[in-house]
Design a protein around this motif. Structure first.
Motif, PDB file in Angstrom:
ATOM      1  N   ALA A  52      15.997  56.388  62.498  1.00  0.00           N
ATOM      2  CA  ALA A  52      16.455  55.391  61.527  1.00  0.00           C
ATOM      3  C   ALA A  52      15.643  54.108  61.639  1.00  0.00           C
ATOM      4  O   ALA A  52      15.327  53.466  60.624  1.00  0.00           O
ATOM      5  N   LEU A  53      15.275  53.720  62.850  1.00  0.00           N
ATOM      6  CA  LEU A  53      14.478  52.508  63.030  1.00  0.00           C
ATOM      7  C   LEU A  53      13.075  52.663  62.448  1.00  0.00           C
ATOM      8  O   LEU A  53      12.433  51.672  62.081  1.00  0.00           O
ATOM      9  N   GLY A  54      12.600  53.906  62.371  1.00  0.00           N
ATOM     10  CA  GLY A  54      11.256  54.133  61.841  1.00  0.00           C
ATOM     11  C   GLY A  54      11.164  54.094  60.335  1.00  0.00           C
ATOM     12  O   GLY A  54      10.063  54.192  59.792  1.00  0.00           O
ATOM     13  N   THR A  55      12.303  53.938  59.638  1.00  0.00           N
ATOM     14  CA  THR A  55      12.264  53.928  58.170  1.00  0.00           C
ATOM     15  C   THR A  55      11.871  52.578  57.589  1.00  0.00           C
ATOM     16  O   THR A  55      11.616  52.471  56.391  1.00  0.00           O
ATOM     17  N   GLY A  56      11.854  51.508  58.386  1.00  0.00           N
ATOM     18  CA  GLY A  56      11.490  50.184  57.890  1.00  0.00           C
ATOM     19  C   GLY A  56      11.993  49.113  58.824  1.00  0.00           C
ATOM     20  O   GLY A  56      12.560  49.399  59.886  1.00  0.00           O
ATOM     21  N   PRO A  57      11.742  47.826  58.470  1.00  0.00           N
ATOM     22  CA  PRO A  57      12.204  46.738  59.341  1.00  0.00           C
ATOM     23  C   PRO A  57      13.717  46.831  59.550  1.00  0.00           C
ATOM     24  O   PRO A  57      14.480  46.905  58.588  1.00  0.00           O
ATOM     25  N   ALA A  58      14.131  46.824  60.787  1.00  0.00           N
ATOM     26  CA  ALA A  58      15.546  47.006  61.096  1.00  0.00           C
ATOM     27  C   ALA A  58      15.897  46.226  62.357  1.00  0.00           C
ATOM     28  O   ALA A  58      15.033  45.892  63.177  1.00  0.00           O
ATOM     29  N   THR A  59      17.181  45.945  62.471  1.00  0.00           N
ATOM     30  CA  THR A  59      17.732  45.303  63.666  1.00  0.00           C
ATOM     31  C   THR A  59      18.470  46.348  64.486  1.00  0.00           C
ATOM     32  O   THR A  59      19.327  47.065  63.950  1.00  0.00           O
ATOM     33  N   LEU A  60      18.147  46.436  65.746  1.00  0.00           N
ATOM     34  CA  LEU A  60      18.830  47.350  66.656  1.00  0.00           C
ATOM     35  C   LEU A  60      19.896  46.574  67.420  1.00  0.00           C
ATOM     36  O   LEU A  60      19.578  45.626  68.138  1.00  0.00           O
ATOM     37  N   VAL A  61      21.141  46.958  67.248  1.00  0.00           N
ATOM     38  CA  VAL A  61      22.242  46.389  68.029  1.00  0.00           C
ATOM     39  C   VAL A  61      22.458  47.318  69.214  1.00  0.00           C
ATOM     40  O   VAL A  61      22.814  48.489  69.040  1.00  0.00           O
ATOM     41  N   LEU A  62      22.246  46.784  70.408  1.00  0.00           N
ATOM     42  CA  LEU A  62      22.198  47.629  71.593  1.00  0.00           C
ATOM     43  C   LEU A  62      23.200  47.143  72.639  1.00  0.00           C
ATOM     44  O   LEU A  62      22.988  46.100  73.261  1.00  0.00           O
ATOM     45  N   LEU A 101      13.333  52.940  72.688  1.00  0.00           N
ATOM     46  CA  LEU A 101      14.247  52.734  71.574  1.00  0.00           C
ATOM     47  C   LEU A 101      14.110  51.317  71.018  1.00  0.00           C
ATOM     48  O   LEU A 101      14.066  51.108  69.800  1.00  0.00           O
ATOM     49  N   ALA A 102      14.014  50.329  71.902  1.00  0.00           N
ATOM     50  CA  ALA A 102      13.895  48.941  71.451  1.00  0.00           C
ATOM     51  C   ALA A 102      12.542  48.677  70.793  1.00  0.00           C
ATOM     52  O   ALA A 102      12.434  47.819  69.907  1.00  0.00           O
ATOM     53  N   ALA A 103      11.519  49.399  71.205  1.00  0.00           N
ATOM     54  CA  ALA A 103      10.185  49.163  70.653  1.00  0.00           C
ATOM     55  C   ALA A 103      10.104  49.508  69.174  1.00  0.00           C
ATOM     56  O   ALA A 103       9.250  48.979  68.453  1.00  0.00           O
ATOM     57  N   GLY A 104      10.979  50.378  68.692  1.00  0.00           N
ATOM     58  CA  GLY A 104      10.927  50.763  67.286  1.00  0.00           C
ATOM     59  C   GLY A 104      11.640  49.806  66.362  1.00  0.00           C
ATOM     60  O   GLY A 104      11.635  50.020  65.138  1.00  0.00           O
ATOM     61  N   ALA A 105      12.277  48.753  66.898  1.00  0.00           N
ATOM     62  CA  ALA A 105      13.045  47.819  66.071  1.00  0.00           C
ATOM     63  C   ALA A 105      12.280  46.527  65.861  1.00  0.00           C
ATOM     64  O   ALA A 105      11.528  46.082  66.737  1.00  0.00           O
ATOM     65  N   LEU A 115      18.441  46.510  57.238  1.00  0.00           N
ATOM     66  CA  LEU A 115      19.037  47.650  57.942  1.00  0.00           C
ATOM     67  C   LEU A 115      19.435  47.227  59.350  1.00  0.00           C
ATOM     68  O   LEU A 115      18.647  46.592  60.056  1.00  0.00           O
ATOM     69  N   VAL A 116      20.657  47.577  59.723  1.00  0.00           N
ATOM     70  CA  VAL A 116      21.130  47.410  61.095  1.00  0.00           C
ATOM     71  C   VAL A 116      21.442  48.798  61.654  1.00  0.00           C
ATOM     72  O   VAL A 116      22.264  49.535  61.088  1.00  0.00           O
ATOM     73  N   VAL A 117      20.769  49.141  62.724  1.00  0.00           N
ATOM     74  CA  VAL A 117      21.042  50.388  63.434  1.00  0.00           C
ATOM     75  C   VAL A 117      21.876  50.035  64.656  1.00  0.00           C
ATOM     76  O   VAL A 117      21.362  49.433  65.607  1.00  0.00           O
ATOM     77  N   TRP A 118      23.143  50.379  64.597  1.00  0.00           N
ATOM     78  CA  TRP A 118      24.073  50.056  65.695  1.00  0.00           C
ATOM     79  C   TRP A 118      24.201  51.294  66.570  1.00  0.00           C
ATOM     80  O   TRP A 118      24.881  52.244  66.224  1.00  0.00           O
TER      81      TRP A 118
END
Length: 372
Positions: free
Chosen positions: A69-79, A93-97, A206-209
């Motif tokens: 999901a992070l690879g589909t475009g600029p996104a925020t990873l909530v970790l 995982l964090a590198a893709g956000a 996009l937010v990937v939680w």
């Protein structure tokens, strides 16, 4: 036998119904900081607010799906904290956000994604101004940040620590904040908590939680089990001892049957029992114990005369008796509670005073039944 079977089946049915009702009532609770949870510790409200602002919030519980999901475009990873993942897995995982928001920072996560930062205690339970140059924090205003972190710079300072850390990287940034006292459902409406959450997480469409899942671990289990540490014969011996214990219980266990009425060989009069007990008290030379028995009887009778409940406290009975008879409250408490007999003479004197007090209460309650 049939009755016991019926009781067992009834208990199983009741337990199953109770478990089903509990699961139905708590299905949405989930874990703390879970964006699907509507419980006090969940973050469902924040996820809905982000969606209302046009942000696509995806709750993902699988590391591979989160990376896709992070690879589909600029996104925020909530970790949140993910102890089941290795350092390499967290870093990848964090590198893709584009942005990473650490909502449950721990020492390991801070060291990986914010080198030089570390936990530094807890802030006081008061709102603190941001006092920094981060626009997201200054627009949100004061919050009560909870956990603090040591770093060279940050927002919401307390002494030498900060409640919010933001590290701007090439094309993105990493933020660390304690979400439990700020972004959960029960605290989101306080101070500037909601504004700070939206400002930190809503910078991209996009937010990937990511919600950690123990089954999603990439760590190899190198710890030996108990079976690996014991010789092969231990399991067989344990089973044999268990079977022997059950057999011994069946063999020597008490078999409960119906109660059997047994006629006593002699009948003992109540007066003889009372006299024998009195002799035992006298031989033991324990006037305090004898006084307690006298007081218990007197308290029970006085409480009945005054119409008090059977479980009335001793001070309550003493105060009621003093109020009804007009006697000094301290003197009545001394008779019923405080005075300690030191010998037989004082015990006899206490017995006389108890009898006189009981007669006084009876006279005050039922004056028509006492001749003048």
């Amino acid at each position: 036998m049939a009755a016991w079977v019926a009781i067992g089946l009834a208990l199983l049915v009741i337990g199953g119904l109770g478990g089903a009702m509990s699961a139905a009532n708590q299905w949405a609770q989930r874990d703390a900081l879970d964006p699907d949870s509507t419980g006090p510790g969940g973050t469902r409200a924040l996820a809905e607010i982000l969606r209302d602002h046009g942000v696509d919030v995806r709750v993902i519980r699988d590391r591979t799906a989160a990376a896709d999901a992070l690879g589909t475009g600029p996104a925020t990873l909530v970790l949140p904290d993910a102890p089941a993942l290795s350092d390499d897995a967290l870093s990848d995982l964090a590198a893709g956000a584009a942005d990473v928001v650490l909502v449950e920072p721990r020492a390991r996560t801070l060291d990986l994604l914010l080198p030089g930062a570390a936990p530094a205690g807890v802030a006081p339970d008061t709102a603190i101004e941001p006092d920094c140059d981060i626009a997201d924090a200054t627009r949100a205003g004061a919050v009560a940040p909870g956990a603090l972190y040591s770093a060279s710079d940050g927002c919401y300072p307390v002494d030498d620590a900060f409640g919010l850390l933001v590290d701007v990287t090439d094309g993105g940034r990493v933020a660390a904040v304690d979400a439990r006292p700020l972004f959960t459902n029960e605290h989101l409406a306080e101070n500037g908590n909601a504004a700070l959450a939206v400002n930190l997480m809503g910078r991209h469409p996009l937010v990937v939680w990511y919600v950690p899942n123990p089954a999603d671990t990439d760590l190899a289990d190198a710890d030996p089990s108990l079976g690996d540490l014991t010789p092969p014969w231990v399991s067989g011996v344990s089973v044999l001892l268990l079977v022997a214990g059950i057999a011994a219980g069946v063999w020597r266990g008490r078999r409960f049957g119906p109660l059997v009425a047994e006629r006593l060989p002699v009948t003992v009069r109540a007066s003889e029992t009372t006299e024998g007990r009195a002799r035992l008290y006298a031989r033991a030379r324990d006037p305090l114990h004898a006084a307690d028995r006298l007081r218990i009887g007197a308290l029970r009778r006085i409480a009945s005369l005054l119409g008090l409940a059977a479980n009335a406290a001793v001070p309550e009975i003493a105060d009621a008796a003093a109020g009804r008879t007009g006697l000094d409250r301290r003197a009545v408490r001394g008779i019923l509670i405080d005075d300690i007999p030191r010998g037989d003479a004082e015990l006899v004197a206490l017995s006389t005073r108890l009898r006189d007090l009981e007669d006084a209460v009876r006279t005050a309650v039922r004056p028509e039944r006492n001749p003048r």
